[in-house]
Design a protein around this motif. Structure first.
Motif, PDB file in Angstrom:
ATOM      1  N   VAL B   4     -25.548  14.097   2.007  1.00 21.36           N
ATOM      2  CA  VAL B   4     -24.662  12.974   1.711  1.00 21.36           C
ATOM      3  C   VAL B   4     -23.244  13.511   1.546  1.00 21.36           C
ATOM      4  O   VAL B   4     -23.026  14.463   0.796  1.00 21.36           O
ATOM      5  N   THR B   5     -22.312  12.896   2.263  1.00 25.68           N
ATOM      6  CA  THR B   5     -20.918  13.347   2.259  1.00 25.68           C
ATOM      7  C   THR B   5     -20.012  12.206   1.843  1.00 25.68           C
ATOM      8  O   THR B   5     -20.186  11.067   2.308  1.00 25.68           O
ATOM      9  N   GLN B   6     -19.052  12.508   0.982  1.00 28.72           N
ATOM     10  CA  GLN B   6     -18.089  11.506   0.557  1.00 28.72           C
ATOM     11  C   GLN B   6     -16.681  11.981   0.896  1.00 28.72           C
ATOM     12  O   GLN B   6     -16.290  13.099   0.552  1.00 28.72           O
ATOM     13  N   ILE B   7     -15.964  11.112   1.559  1.00 31.54           N
ATOM     14  CA  ILE B   7     -14.594  11.395   1.966  1.00 31.54           C
ATOM     15  C   ILE B   7     -13.718  10.213   1.594  1.00 31.54           C
ATOM     16  O   ILE B   7     -14.118   9.061   1.827  1.00 31.54           O
ATOM     17  N   PRO B   8     -12.506  10.433   0.971  1.00 28.99           N
ATOM     18  CA  PRO B   8     -11.970  11.752   0.640  1.00 28.99           C
ATOM     19  C   PRO B   8     -12.549  12.283  -0.668  1.00 28.99           C
ATOM     20  O   PRO B   8     -13.205  11.548  -1.395  1.00 28.99           O
ATOM     21  N   ALA B   9     -12.268  13.531  -0.982  1.00 32.05           N
ATOM     22  CA  ALA B   9     -12.735  14.114  -2.252  1.00 32.05           C
ATOM     23  C   ALA B   9     -11.909  13.590  -3.415  1.00 32.05           C
ATOM     24  O   ALA B   9     -12.403  13.505  -4.541  1.00 32.05           O
ATOM     25  N   ALA B  10     -10.644  13.243  -3.139  1.00 30.60           N
ATOM     26  CA  ALA B  10      -9.764  12.716  -4.183  1.00 30.60           C
ATOM     27  C   ALA B  10      -8.805  11.713  -3.574  1.00 30.60           C
ATOM     28  O   ALA B  10      -8.460  11.808  -2.391  1.00 30.60           O
ATOM     29  N   LEU B  11      -8.378  10.782  -4.421  1.00 28.85           N
ATOM     30  CA  LEU B  11      -7.551   9.675  -3.949  1.00 28.85           C
ATOM     31  C   LEU B  11      -6.654   9.233  -5.100  1.00 28.85           C
ATOM     32  O   LEU B  11      -7.134   9.069  -6.227  1.00 28.85           O
ATOM     33  N   SER B  12      -5.373   9.064  -4.823  1.00 29.10           N
ATOM     34  CA  SER B  12      -4.446   8.584  -5.843  1.00 29.10           C
ATOM     35  C   SER B  12      -3.698   7.386  -5.274  1.00 29.10           C
ATOM     36  O   SER B  12      -3.098   7.491  -4.194  1.00 29.10           O
ATOM     37  N   VAL B  13      -3.716   6.260  -5.986  1.00 27.44           N
ATOM     38  CA  VAL B  13      -3.080   5.041  -5.488  1.00 27.44           C
ATOM     39  C   VAL B  13      -2.309   4.369  -6.611  1.00 27.44           C
ATOM     40  O   VAL B  13      -2.622   4.548  -7.796  1.00 27.44           O
ATOM     41  N   GLU B  15      -1.264   1.150  -8.927  1.00 26.58           N
ATOM     42  CA  GLU B  15      -1.993  -0.006  -9.439  1.00 26.58           C
ATOM     43  C   GLU B  15      -1.800  -1.212  -8.516  1.00 26.58           C
ATOM     44  O   GLU B  15      -0.705  -1.467  -8.018  1.00 26.58           O
ATOM     45  N   GLY B  16      -2.880  -1.937  -8.287  1.00 28.95           N
ATOM     46  CA  GLY B  16      -2.827  -3.125  -7.453  1.00 28.95           C
ATOM     47  C   GLY B  16      -3.285  -2.903  -6.025  1.00 28.95           C
ATOM     48  O   GLY B  16      -3.638  -3.860  -5.330  1.00 28.95           O
ATOM     49  N   GLU B  17      -3.275  -1.646  -5.603  1.00 28.20           N
ATOM     50  CA  GLU B  17      -3.698  -1.359  -4.231  1.00 28.20           C
ATOM     51  C   GLU B  17      -5.226  -1.428  -4.140  1.00 28.20           C
ATOM     52  O   GLU B  17      -5.947  -1.154  -5.098  1.00 28.20           O
ATOM     53  N   ASN B  18      -5.725  -1.786  -2.958  1.00 33.18           N
ATOM     54  CA  ASN B  18      -7.173  -1.810  -2.729  1.00 33.18           C
ATOM     55  C   ASN B  18      -7.670  -0.400  -2.423  1.00 33.18           C
ATOM     56  O   ASN B  18      -6.999   0.395  -1.766  1.00 33.18           O
ATOM     57  N   LEU B  19      -8.869  -0.085  -2.922  1.00 36.08           N
ATOM     58  CA  LEU B  19      -9.470   1.231  -2.717  1.00 36.08           C
ATOM     59  C   LEU B  19     -10.587   1.135  -1.680  1.00 36.08           C
ATOM     60  O   LEU B  19     -11.363   0.173  -1.684  1.00 36.08           O
ATOM     61  N   VAL B  20     -10.685   2.143  -0.837  1.00 34.73           N
ATOM     62  CA  VAL B  20     -11.751   2.233   0.160  1.00 34.73           C
ATOM     63  C   VAL B  20     -12.375   3.618   0.056  1.00 34.73           C
ATOM     64  O   VAL B  20     -11.711   4.629   0.329  1.00 34.73           O
ATOM     65  N   LEU B  21     -13.631   3.667  -0.345  1.00 32.87           N
ATOM     66  CA  LEU B  21     -14.340   4.934  -0.526  1.00 32.87           C
ATOM     67  C   LEU B  21     -15.480   4.996   0.479  1.00 32.87           C
ATOM     68  O   LEU B  21     -16.240   4.026   0.621  1.00 32.87           O
ATOM     69  N   ASN B  22     -15.596   6.137   1.134  1.00 27.25           N
ATOM     70  CA  ASN B  22     -16.576   6.288   2.205  1.00 27.25           C
ATOM     71  C   ASN B  22     -17.718   7.218   1.828  1.00 27.25           C
ATOM     72  O   ASN B  22     -17.526   8.199   1.107  1.00 27.25           O
ATOM     73  N   CYS B  23     -18.886   6.917   2.346  1.00 23.75           N
ATOM     74  CA  CYS B  23     -20.090   7.699   2.106  1.00 23.75           C
ATOM     75  C   CYS B  23     -20.885   7.751   3.410  1.00 23.75           C
ATOM     76  O   CYS B  23     -21.067   6.709   4.059  1.00 23.75           O
ATOM     77  N   SER B  24     -21.318   8.943   3.800  1.00 24.79           N
ATOM     78  CA  SER B  24     -22.161   9.055   4.981  1.00 24.79           C
ATOM     79  C   SER B  24     -23.401   9.872   4.643  1.00 24.79           C
ATOM     80  O   SER B  24     -23.356  10.739   3.770  1.00 24.79           O
ATOM     81  N   PHE B  25     -24.507   9.576   5.328  1.00 29.86           N
ATOM     82  CA  PHE B  25     -25.764  10.285   5.089  1.00 29.86           C
ATOM     83  C   PHE B  25     -26.427  10.578   6.424  1.00 29.86           C
ATOM     84  O   PHE B  25     -26.229   9.855   7.412  1.00 29.86           O
ATOM     85  N   ALA B 101     -20.851  14.531  -3.394  1.00 24.91           N
ATOM     86  CA  ALA B 101     -20.102  15.239  -4.434  1.00 24.91           C
ATOM     87  C   ALA B 101     -19.105  14.333  -5.138  1.00 24.91           C
ATOM     88  O   ALA B 101     -18.549  14.711  -6.167  1.00 24.91           O
ATOM     89  N   GLY B 102     -18.891  13.124  -4.597  1.00 25.53           N
ATOM     90  CA  GLY B 102     -18.047  12.161  -5.265  1.00 25.53           C
ATOM     91  C   GLY B 102     -16.627  12.102  -4.748  1.00 25.53           C
ATOM     92  O   GLY B 102     -16.138  13.037  -4.099  1.00 25.53           O
ATOM     93  N   THR B 103     -15.971  10.990  -5.027  1.00 23.88           N
ATOM     94  CA  THR B 103     -14.542  10.811  -4.777  1.00 23.88           C
ATOM     95  C   THR B 103     -13.879  10.549  -6.115  1.00 23.88           C
ATOM     96  O   THR B 103     -14.267   9.608  -6.820  1.00 23.88           O
ATOM     97  N   THR B 104     -12.914  11.401  -6.484  1.00 26.49           N
ATOM     98  CA  THR B 104     -12.196  11.234  -7.746  1.00 26.49           C
ATOM     99  C   THR B 104     -10.976  10.358  -7.498  1.00 26.49           C
ATOM    100  O   THR B 104     -10.106  10.707  -6.694  1.00 26.49           O
ATOM    101  N   VAL B 105     -10.953   9.233  -8.189  1.00 26.42           N
ATOM    102  CA  VAL B 105      -9.897   8.233  -7.993  1.00 26.42           C
ATOM    103  C   VAL B 105      -8.950   8.228  -9.183  1.00 26.42           C
ATOM    104  O   VAL B 105      -9.389   8.214 -10.347  1.00 26.42           O
ATOM    105  N   THR B 106      -7.663   8.245  -8.895  1.00 25.67           N
ATOM    106  CA  THR B 106      -6.629   8.073  -9.920  1.00 25.67           C
ATOM    107  C   THR B 106      -5.807   6.861  -9.541  1.00 25.67           C
ATOM    108  O   THR B 106      -5.258   6.788  -8.431  1.00 25.67           O
ATOM    109  N   VAL B 107      -5.719   5.905 -10.454  1.00 30.54           N
ATOM    110  CA  VAL B 107      -4.898   4.720 -10.238  1.00 30.54           C
ATOM    111  C   VAL B 107      -3.672   4.833 -11.144  1.00 30.54           C
ATOM    112  O   VAL B 107      -3.799   4.855 -12.372  1.00 30.54           O
ATOM    113  N   ARG B 108      -2.503   4.915 -10.544  1.00 29.29           N
ATOM    114  CA  ARG B 108      -1.260   5.137 -11.285  1.00 29.29           C
ATOM    115  C   ARG B 108      -0.661   3.804 -11.735  1.00 29.29           C
ATOM    116  O   ARG B 108      -0.554   2.867 -10.939  1.00 29.29           O
TER     117      ARG B 108
END
Lengths: 113, 109
Positions: B4-13, B15-25, B101-108
């Motif tokens: 299982v792969t998650q891309i991206p590993a980290a994401l910073s956006v 506030e108010g923006e939409n988040l898109v997190l991907n997972c493949s297996f 391994a997860g995607t670490t999200v930071t919302v500023r």
């Protein structure tokens, strides 16, 4: 309703010692699984128990063992601790044999020194 | 062996923006896929469960899709908030949960 509870929350052990971690599933759930999470990685499967029988085992050495009791609570035992066993140990419970939603406890942080 | 792969590993956006997190297996023989949230040093909180026969699942601002044949899932979080900052993990179930391994999200703010 109480969620999945794990004890203790933290503990420190010395290399070579033995440790027992405990998990109480959500009331009515009959399946308990154990996972190991090393910092920066996703959890890795260790064991699954359903109706008090082992249903699956991950790629971990025989130093790791577990059991499930008649009340569906579970213990994870690790013998001859190594530094590499330091991790967050997570317990998950689910109603069925695993095809239903899994709910996790807060984990036990084990540090081996 | 399921990978299982998650891309991206980290994401910073902001506030108010939409988040898109991907997972493949890699192995499509799964019973379900589950998305979790993990705060630092804490356990996992279940967000959404998608059965293998379903295409998507929604809960509040969260929407997850599943394309089993292509081995992909996407988690959408609408109108992100600073409280959404966390690590998001996807996991597929065959006889056990296999995690990315997860995607670490930071919302500023």
């Amino acid at each position: 309703d109480a969620g999945v509870t794990q004890s203790p929350t933290h503990l420190i052990k010395t290399r070579g010692q033995h440790v027992t971690l405990r998990c109480s599933p959500i009331s009515g759930h009959k399946s308990v699984s154990w996972y190991q999470q090393v910092l920066g990685q996703g959890p890795q499967f260790i064991f699954q128990y359903y109706e008090k029988e082992e249903r699956g085992r991950g790629n971990f050495p025989d130093r790791f063992s577990a059991r499930q009791f008649p009340n569906y609570s579970s213990e994870l035992n690790v013998n001859a601790l190594l530094l590499g066993d330091s991790a967050l140990y997570l317990c998950a419970s689910s109603w069925g044999s695993g095809r239903t939603e899994a709910f996790f406890g807060q984990g036990t942080r084990l540090t081996v020194v | 062996k399921q990978e299982v792969t998650q891309i991206p590993a980290a994401l910073s956006v902001p506030e108010g923006e939409n988040l898109v997190l991907n997972c493949s297996f890699t192995d499509s023989a799964i019973y379900n896929l589950q998305w979790f949230r993990q705060d630092p040093g804490k356990g996992l909180t279940s967000l959404l469960l998608i059965q293998s026969s379903q295409r998507e699942q929604t809960s509040g601002r969260l929407n997850a899709s599943l394309d089993k044949s292509s081995g992909r899932s996407t988690l959408y979080i609408a109108a992100s908030q600073p409280g959404d900052s966390a690590t998001y993990l996807c996991a597929v179930f065959d006889y056990k949960l296999s995690f990315g391994a997860g995607t670490t999200v930071t919302v500023r703010a």
